[in-house]
Design a protein around this motif. Structure first.
Motif, short mmCIF file in Angstrom:
data_model
loop_
_atom_site.label_atom_id
_atom_site.label_comp_id
_atom_site.label_asym_id
_atom_site.label_seq_id
_atom_site.Cartn_x
_atom_site.Cartn_y
_atom_site.Cartn_z
N LEU A 42 0.87 -1.37 0.12
CA LEU A 42 -0.12 -0.08 -0.38
C LEU A 42 0.21 1.20 -0.30
CD1 LEU A 42 -2.45 0.77 0.07
CD2 LEU A 42 -2.46 0.53 2.66
N SER A 43 2.25 1.21 0.48
CA SER A 43 3.51 2.59 0.79
C SER A 43 3.53 2.30 -0.69
CB SER A 43 4.07 1.82 1.38
OG SER A 43 4.01 1.40 2.65
N TYR A 44 3.82 1.69 -1.46
CA TYR A 44 4.60 1.87 -3.11
C TYR A 44 2.99 2.33 -4.04
CZ TYR A 44 8.62 -1.17 -2.03
OH TYR A 44 9.65 -1.20 -1.29
N ALA A 45 1.74 1.73 -3.91
CA ALA A 45 0.88 2.43 -4.42
C ALA A 45 0.25 3.60 -3.97
CB ALA A 45 -0.55 1.42 -3.91
N SER A 46 0.31 4.27 -3.23
CA SER A 46 0.07 5.46 -2.56
C SER A 46 0.97 6.55 -3.09
CB SER A 46 -0.33 5.47 -1.30
OG SER A 46 1.07 5.65 -0.43
N VAL A 47 2.21 6.17 -2.68
CA VAL A 47 3.41 7.40 -3.06
C VAL A 47 3.66 7.26 -4.22
CG1 VAL A 47 6.22 7.52 -3.05
CG2 VAL A 47 5.00 7.07 -0.76
N PRO A 95 -4.12 21.18 2.14
CA PRO A 95 -5.37 21.00 2.81
C PRO A 95 -6.05 19.55 2.48
CG PRO A 95 -5.10 22.64 1.36
CD PRO A 95 -4.03 21.83 0.76
N ILE A 96 -5.73 18.58 1.90
CA ILE A 96 -6.39 17.31 2.16
C ILE A 96 -6.09 16.49 3.03
CG2 ILE A 96 -7.22 15.02 1.22
CD1 ILE A 96 -8.36 18.09 -0.15
N VAL A 97 -4.60 15.98 3.37
CA VAL A 97 -3.84 15.87 4.36
C VAL A 97 -3.91 16.18 5.67
CG1 VAL A 97 -1.12 15.24 4.62
CG2 VAL A 97 -2.06 15.43 2.58
N LYS A 114 -9.98 10.47 17.93
CA LYS A 114 -8.48 10.08 19.23
C LYS A 114 -8.11 8.77 18.80
CE LYS A 114 -10.75 12.50 23.08
NZ LYS A 114 -11.59 12.88 24.35
N GLU A 115 -7.44 9.19 17.13
CA GLU A 115 -7.45 7.74 16.74
C GLU A 115 -5.47 7.77 16.31
OE1 GLU A 115 -11.01 4.89 15.44
OE2 GLU A 115 -10.21 5.94 14.30
N SER A 116 -5.15 7.19 15.65
CA SER A 116 -3.68 6.73 15.45
C SER A 116 -3.75 7.68 13.68
CB SER A 116 -2.85 5.64 15.44
OG SER A 116 -1.83 6.23 14.33
N ILE A 117 -2.82 8.66 13.60
CA ILE A 117 -3.34 9.16 12.38
C ILE A 117 -2.92 8.00 11.25
CG2 ILE A 117 -0.76 10.25 12.04
CD1 ILE A 117 -3.28 10.93 9.46
N GLN A 118 -1.77 6.84 11.94
CA GLN A 118 -0.99 5.62 11.01
C GLN A 118 -2.41 5.24 10.12
OE1 GLN A 118 0.29 6.55 13.44
NE2 GLN A 118 2.07 5.80 13.78
N ARG A 119 -3.74 4.51 11.07
CA ARG A 119 -4.67 3.99 10.86
C ARG A 119 -5.54 5.43 9.19
NH1 ARG A 119 -9.90 2.64 14.13
NH2 ARG A 119 -11.23 1.18 12.49
N TYR A 120 -5.16 6.47 8.91
CA TYR A 120 -5.70 7.49 8.22
C TYR A 120 -4.68 7.65 7.15
CZ TYR A 120 -10.02 6.54 11.31
OH TYR A 120 -10.80 6.41 12.52
N ILE A 121 -3.69 7.13 7.14
CA ILE A 121 -2.33 8.15 6.29
C ILE A 121 -2.72 7.84 4.91
CG2 ILE A 121 -0.55 6.73 6.41
CD1 ILE A 121 -0.49 10.46 6.22
N TYR A 122 -2.89 6.61 4.31
CA TYR A 122 -3.33 6.46 3.31
C TYR A 122 -4.63 7.17 2.38
CZ TYR A 122 0.68 3.54 4.33
OH TYR A 122 2.07 2.66 4.11
N VAL A 123 -5.61 6.67 3.10
CA VAL A 123 -6.66 7.69 2.66
C VAL A 123 -6.13 9.19 2.37
CG1 VAL A 123 -9.02 8.95 3.58
CG2 VAL A 123 -8.51 6.30 4.23
N ALA A 124 -5.40 9.70 3.42
CA ALA A 124 -5.19 11.60 3.08
C ALA A 124 -4.32 11.47 1.59
CB ALA A 124 -3.82 11.95 3.96
N TYR A 125 -3.71 10.38 1.55
CA TYR A 125 -2.10 10.56 0.02
C TYR A 125 -3.19 9.70 -0.44
CZ TYR A 125 1.91 9.49 3.07
OH TYR A 125 3.51 10.43 3.87
N PHE A 126 -4.60 9.24 -1.49
CA PHE A 126 -5.19 8.75 -1.75
C PHE A 126 -6.00 9.87 -2.08
CE2 PHE A 126 -4.19 4.12 -1.54
CZ PHE A 126 -3.19 3.78 -2.88
N GLY A 127 -6.79 10.70 -0.88
CA GLY A 127 -7.78 12.09 -0.86
C GLY A 127 -7.03 13.04 -1.97
N PRO A 156 -12.31 9.80 5.61
CA PRO A 156 -12.04 8.78 6.00
C PRO A 156 -13.23 7.82 5.91
CG PRO A 156 -10.92 10.27 6.87
CD PRO A 156 -11.70 10.77 5.84
N SER A 157 -14.45 8.26 6.84
CA SER A 157 -15.75 8.08 6.60
C SER A 157 -16.21 7.62 5.42
CB SER A 157 -16.34 9.48 7.67
OG SER A 157 -17.70 8.15 7.66
#
Length: 434
Positions: free
Chosen positions: A104-109, A127-129, A140-153, A190-191
């Motif tokens: 997923l890291s390769y795909a997003s980057v 702004p999206i990130v 109150k959750e870790s950004i790690q959970r949503y970071i790839y949504v930010a990248y693709f977003g 994310p939602s």
């Protein structure tokens, strides 16, 4: 006394991979970013710095909804620098967050880097990130959970540029409003992405692209309702096939060679990828390992380049973006067995529809249309061809809805294809487990 010879690149790669795989995977991500930056430097940034900066500024201030080729807008060096810089930054953020490097890291980057050649830039992605980060803090959750949504977003980032440089407000107000809108969209992505995944059941790899397509449709409808004109745009550069093909073929040949080398100088295990349908979430780095994944990325990259050239199309910002995206998702769901039927379906449609085979409509549908490759992986070649054929028609007609604000137009179309096609397949095959 003999001097020690410096380590060759193959030996260095082997030793690094054997001693610290996480460092190797991060280095391989940086490799793509640095390759583009170095290419940009030698393509003009070093020799003509003033023109380079002017080109970079044009990329930033030009409304960049589909279809806006940064090679045409700013020039080769600024376009590649913008792409390489974003890949480096987004790779570095993964390191800061101590994220494990997966498929997923390769795909997003690589997808960010690809679209940074025609729509994403160092102004409009943030702004999206920021919005996604604020969502994680709110939950109150870790950004790690949503970071790839930010990248693709960042697919929706042209909306930020459109407001910042087109909407009739004062300069300061336009920038403020554009960033607030981007943050607002990012906050709810994310939602939304999580919900829309249930609609296409994971058979559309660009799930956030489907989400951004719906978000862009709402944004475009709102702007049109208040009299804001969104003109059709098509900026498409030509005449750089030779230099771009040399660069890309060297890049992806090296990726293939690296995988082959780390795999014990063999293709062992590559066919095991074909057992996977590619349906979300299929992470080849986790399932089959880094060497086999790199082989797959390199091969699909080369095949994508050959397809563009064989159709007598152009290697430019959009098509190179497609090639980078295919290669990126070769670590996260795509392989030869599920990609080729979809490309064949799009090609069959291209021969019979009203567009020329090498036109932007057809060649981009073939590259990005591989978002529905899990359909071929799950149900076979025939359904893959059908999916590609249907996707070709769909993708050429949904862009108006979001006015080009969603860069992942094929992700939007692919989601619709999956939503329509999967129930049909389910009915024919009498399967209730889909």
């Amino acid at each position: 006394m003999k001097r020690k010879c410096p380590l060759s690149i193959p030996t260095f790669l082997q030793r690094l991979f054997q001693s610290d795989q996480e460092s190797f995977k991060l280095l391989s991500l940086y490799f793509f970013g640095w390759s583009f930056v170095v290419f940009a430097l030698f393509a003009g940034a070093l020799w003509h710095p003033v023109e380079f900066l002017k080109g970079l500024l044009r990329i930033i201030v030009t409304p960049d909804y589909l279809l806006t080729d940064y090679v045409e807008v700013g020039g080769i060096a600024p376009a590649f620098f913008n792409s390489g810089l974003l890949m480096l930054l987004f790779s570095y953020f993964l390191k800061l967050l101590r994220m494990p490097i997966t498929g997923l890291s390769y795909a997003s980057v690589l997808t960010v880097g690809g679209f940074a050649l025609f729509g994403k830039n160092i102004f409009n992605v943030w702004p999206i990130v920021i919005g996604v980060v604020l969502y994680s803090l709110y939950r109150k959750e870790s950004i790690q959970r949503y970071i790839y949504v930010a990248y693709f977003g960042t697919a929706i980032s042209p909306l930020v540029s459109f407001i910042a440089f087109t909407v009739p407000l004062s300069n300061l107000m336009r920038f403020v409003v554009s960033y607030l809108v981007g943050i607002f969209v990012g906050f709810f992505l994310p939602s939304l992405a999580s919900y829309f995944l249930t609609l296409h059941k994971g058979y559309n790899l660009y799930n956030v692209g489907f989400t951004c397509g719906l978000v862009g449709t709402v944004a475009a409808a709102f702007l049109r309702a208040y009299g804001v004109q969104i003109p059709v745009q098509k900026v498409w550069s030509e005449g750089n096939n030779f230099i771009f093909s040399i660069f890309l073929l060297i890049l992806f040949s090296f990726v293939t060679f690296s995988g082959w080398l780390l795999n014990g100088k063999s293709w062992r295990g590559y066919k095991k990828l074909f057992r996977h349908s590619g349906r979300l979430l299929t992470d080849f780095v986790i399932l089959e390992g880094v060497p086999v994944t790199l082989i797959n990325m390199g091969l699909l990259g080369v095949i994508s380049i050959v397809y563009v050239l064989a159709t007598k199309s152009q290697l430019n910002g959009p098509t190179m973006g497609g090639i980078m995206t295919v290669a990126g998702f070769a670590a996260f769901g795509k392989h030869l067995r599920n990609v080729l039927p979809v490309i064949a379906g799009v090609t069959i449609a291209s021969v019979s529809n009203c567009y020329e085979l090498g036109s932007p409509n057809n060649v981009l549908a073939a590259l990005f249309g591989t978002t529905v490759s899990p359909i071929a992986g799950e149900f076979g070649i025939v359904w893959g061809i059908v999916a590609g054929f249907l996707h070709s028609a769909m993708v050429n007609n949904v862009g108006f809805l979001h006015a080009g604000f969603n860069l992942y137009n094929n992700g939007f179309a692919g989601g619709l294809v999956a939503i329509v096609l999967i129930p049909i397949i389910k009915a024919i095959h009498k399967r209730e487990d889909l």
